[in-house]
Design a protein around this motif. Sequence first.
Motif, mmCIF file in Angstrom:
data_model
loop_
_atom_site.group_PDB
_atom_site.id
_atom_site.type_symbol
_atom_site.label_atom_id
_atom_site.label_comp_id
_atom_site.label_asym_id
_atom_site.label_seq_id
_atom_site.Cartn_x
_atom_site.Cartn_y
_atom_site.Cartn_z
ATOM 1 N N ASN A 50 67.440 -2.843 38.478
ATOM 2 C CA ASN A 50 67.471 -1.801 37.455
ATOM 3 C C ASN A 50 66.776 -0.513 37.888
ATOM 4 O O ASN A 50 66.752 0.451 37.117
ATOM 5 C CB ASN A 50 66.811 -2.309 36.161
ATOM 6 C CG ASN A 50 67.686 -3.282 35.409
ATOM 7 O OD1 ASN A 50 68.556 -2.904 34.644
ATOM 8 N ND2 ASN A 50 67.455 -4.576 35.633
ATOM 9 N N LEU A 74 66.379 6.629 24.412
ATOM 10 C CA LEU A 74 66.310 5.756 25.576
ATOM 11 C C LEU A 74 65.740 4.397 25.205
ATOM 12 O O LEU A 74 66.216 3.353 25.689
ATOM 13 C CB LEU A 74 65.453 6.412 26.663
ATOM 14 C CG LEU A 74 65.394 5.693 28.011
ATOM 15 C CD1 LEU A 74 66.793 5.551 28.610
ATOM 16 C CD2 LEU A 74 64.478 6.431 28.980
ATOM 17 N N GLY A 78 67.798 0.979 25.480
ATOM 18 C CA GLY A 78 67.211 -0.128 26.232
ATOM 19 C C GLY A 78 67.171 -1.414 25.421
ATOM 20 O O GLY A 78 67.502 -2.490 25.933
ATOM 21 N N THR A 81 70.671 -2.764 25.105
ATOM 22 C CA THR A 81 71.135 -3.324 26.369
ATOM 23 C C THR A 81 70.537 -4.703 26.614
ATOM 24 O O THR A 81 71.242 -5.632 27.033
ATOM 25 C CB THR A 81 70.786 -2.382 27.536
ATOM 26 O OG1 THR A 81 71.364 -1.095 27.297
ATOM 27 C CG2 THR A 81 71.315 -2.926 28.848
ATOM 28 N N PHE A 259 70.543 1.357 33.523
ATOM 29 C CA PHE A 259 70.422 -0.083 33.306
ATOM 30 C C PHE A 259 71.499 -0.788 34.146
ATOM 31 O O PHE A 259 72.520 -1.249 33.640
ATOM 32 C CB PHE A 259 70.569 -0.428 31.816
ATOM 33 C CG PHE A 259 69.429 0.063 30.983
ATOM 34 C CD1 PHE A 259 68.248 -0.665 30.902
ATOM 35 C CD2 PHE A 259 69.507 1.264 30.294
ATOM 36 C CE1 PHE A 259 67.176 -0.213 30.142
ATOM 37 C CE2 PHE A 259 68.447 1.729 29.520
ATOM 38 C CZ PHE A 259 67.275 0.983 29.452
ATOM 39 N N MET A 286 62.457 -6.454 31.624
ATOM 40 C CA MET A 286 63.117 -5.315 30.999
ATOM 41 C C MET A 286 62.136 -4.474 30.183
ATOM 42 O O MET A 286 62.337 -3.271 30.019
ATOM 43 C CB MET A 286 64.269 -5.791 30.115
ATOM 44 C CG MET A 286 65.414 -6.431 30.892
ATOM 45 S SD MET A 286 66.015 -5.408 32.259
ATOM 46 C CE MET A 286 66.629 -3.972 31.383
ATOM 47 N N ILE A 290 61.936 -0.515 30.802
ATOM 48 C CA ILE A 290 62.082 0.480 29.734
ATOM 49 C C ILE A 290 60.865 1.400 29.679
ATOM 50 O O ILE A 290 60.996 2.624 29.537
ATOM 51 C CB ILE A 290 62.303 -0.217 28.384
ATOM 52 C CG1 ILE A 290 63.672 -0.932 28.377
ATOM 53 C CG2 ILE A 290 62.250 0.786 27.235
ATOM 54 C CD1 ILE A 290 63.908 -1.802 27.151
ATOM 55 N N TYR A 293 61.090 3.769 32.585
ATOM 56 C CA TYR A 293 62.110 4.784 32.335
ATOM 57 C C TYR A 293 61.585 5.883 31.425
ATOM 58 O O TYR A 293 61.734 7.078 31.708
ATOM 59 C CB TYR A 293 63.334 4.138 31.682
ATOM 60 C CG TYR A 293 64.210 3.332 32.606
ATOM 61 C CD1 TYR A 293 63.920 3.211 33.963
ATOM 62 C CD2 TYR A 293 65.336 2.674 32.121
ATOM 63 C CE1 TYR A 293 64.725 2.467 34.792
ATOM 64 C CE2 TYR A 293 66.156 1.933 32.956
ATOM 65 C CZ TYR A 293 65.843 1.828 34.290
ATOM 66 O OH TYR A 293 66.652 1.103 35.112
#
Length: 465
Positions: A50, A74, A78, A81, A259, A286, A290, A293
């Motif tokens: 990722n 975002l 996230g 997703t 992603f 994840m 996130i 990100y």
Amino acid sequence: CKSCHFSSQPFHDSSSQALGHFSCPLTYPLVSLLSPYRIMQTLIHLLKCNIGTGLLGLPLAMKNAGLLVGPISLLAIGILTVHCMVILLNCAHHLSQRLQKTFVNYGEAMMYSLETCPNAWLRTHSVWGRYTVSFLLITTQLGFCSVYFMFMADNLQQMVEEAHMTSNNCQPRKILVLTPILDIRFYMLTILPFLVLLVFIQNLRMLSIFSTLANVTTLGSMALIFEYIIQEIPDPSSLPLMASWKTFLLFFGTAIFTFEGVGTVLPLKNQMKHPQQFSFVLYLGMSVVIILYICLGTLGYMKFGSNTQASITLNLPNCWLYQSVKLMYSIGIFFTYALQFQVPAEIIIPFVISQVSESWTLFIDLSVRTALVCLTCVSAILIPRLDLVISFVGSVSSSALALIIPPLLELITFYAEDMSCVTITKDIIISILGLLGCVFGTYQALYELIQPINHSITNSTGVYA
């Protein structure tokens, strides 16, 4: 391979056979080690899947969404997703138990689900579900490879053409427009033969070495990028909290593009010694992704403001330290290209080879690999706009794999088992949101692509700010 969607042919390797499984090129570097480290290996690989070029484009994505709307959107994308990843895992587990199979990959899950759906036409054409997923995987991965071409060429061009001005003084970049000495396409063609030679390597142990090198260079460059952007962040009060809805569509495509790991969650789970532990790994990994990100995107936009480039590396100071960051990240992306390339190669090549005699196998194999690399290079040459290609690939393919198909898969798989109205409504809403983002995001990216190159000068990677 029995454990993933990458190929119908198993990858034989002595170490993987000793562990009682086959390994695919994308998961081999981590899963072929000893089982006590399997959870940490899976977590690291999930992070690696990722963290790519899309991450470096998030500051510009925040600019396209706004300082307030960007991070919130975002975070929402996230969460959706990750939820769709969980849906995919649950459907695959349910279908594997129903059909008494050890593993069910993404394409097989779609096909087997359609085989039992109420609609007779869908049951008859269930194999097209697998073909559709395979096509999207090929399109997405080749799109990633094309973006890698542009990313490496952009950074190589900046390093070479600013070498005479590079110093030891790491001051912020001045607003300066330079006329490129050589066209960006020249640098793409320079990289092309090296990538062709790289994808000829099919030895899994050699690929694992490249993967390790890519991890090290990426980690080092990310640490230096964060070290710079947290220094003396300007007052963000002048930055808009909400951007235009047109540029927000570009944000959506970039956010979905980042992603990149939705297609690898099933292979990663299947390779774990205790697959039931994968949920913990997924949520932990994840969550880190996130947070990373949001932090990089927000801080990067606050640091560079309206001068934010398509890749944050293009905003770094022109000194030897941060030129090394561009070099390290480019090296990491160069070796990662071979790993991402294996996905479409191992879907396409076995099919092509099956159509020719055995004496032509090696020639056809190398020819197809060369043609696919050249295809990604030609795509990059025709559309040398890093930010827009990221948004386009994210809107077209990534949104379908990450947001549209998983909820539909859950509806088809569990509809006959008394699904609640809340679950049905939730799945329909997620798919509609993904479809709207796909359609409008694709339209906006195509609209921007056909405009003159100076239509949005701050988004052009040919300009150095």
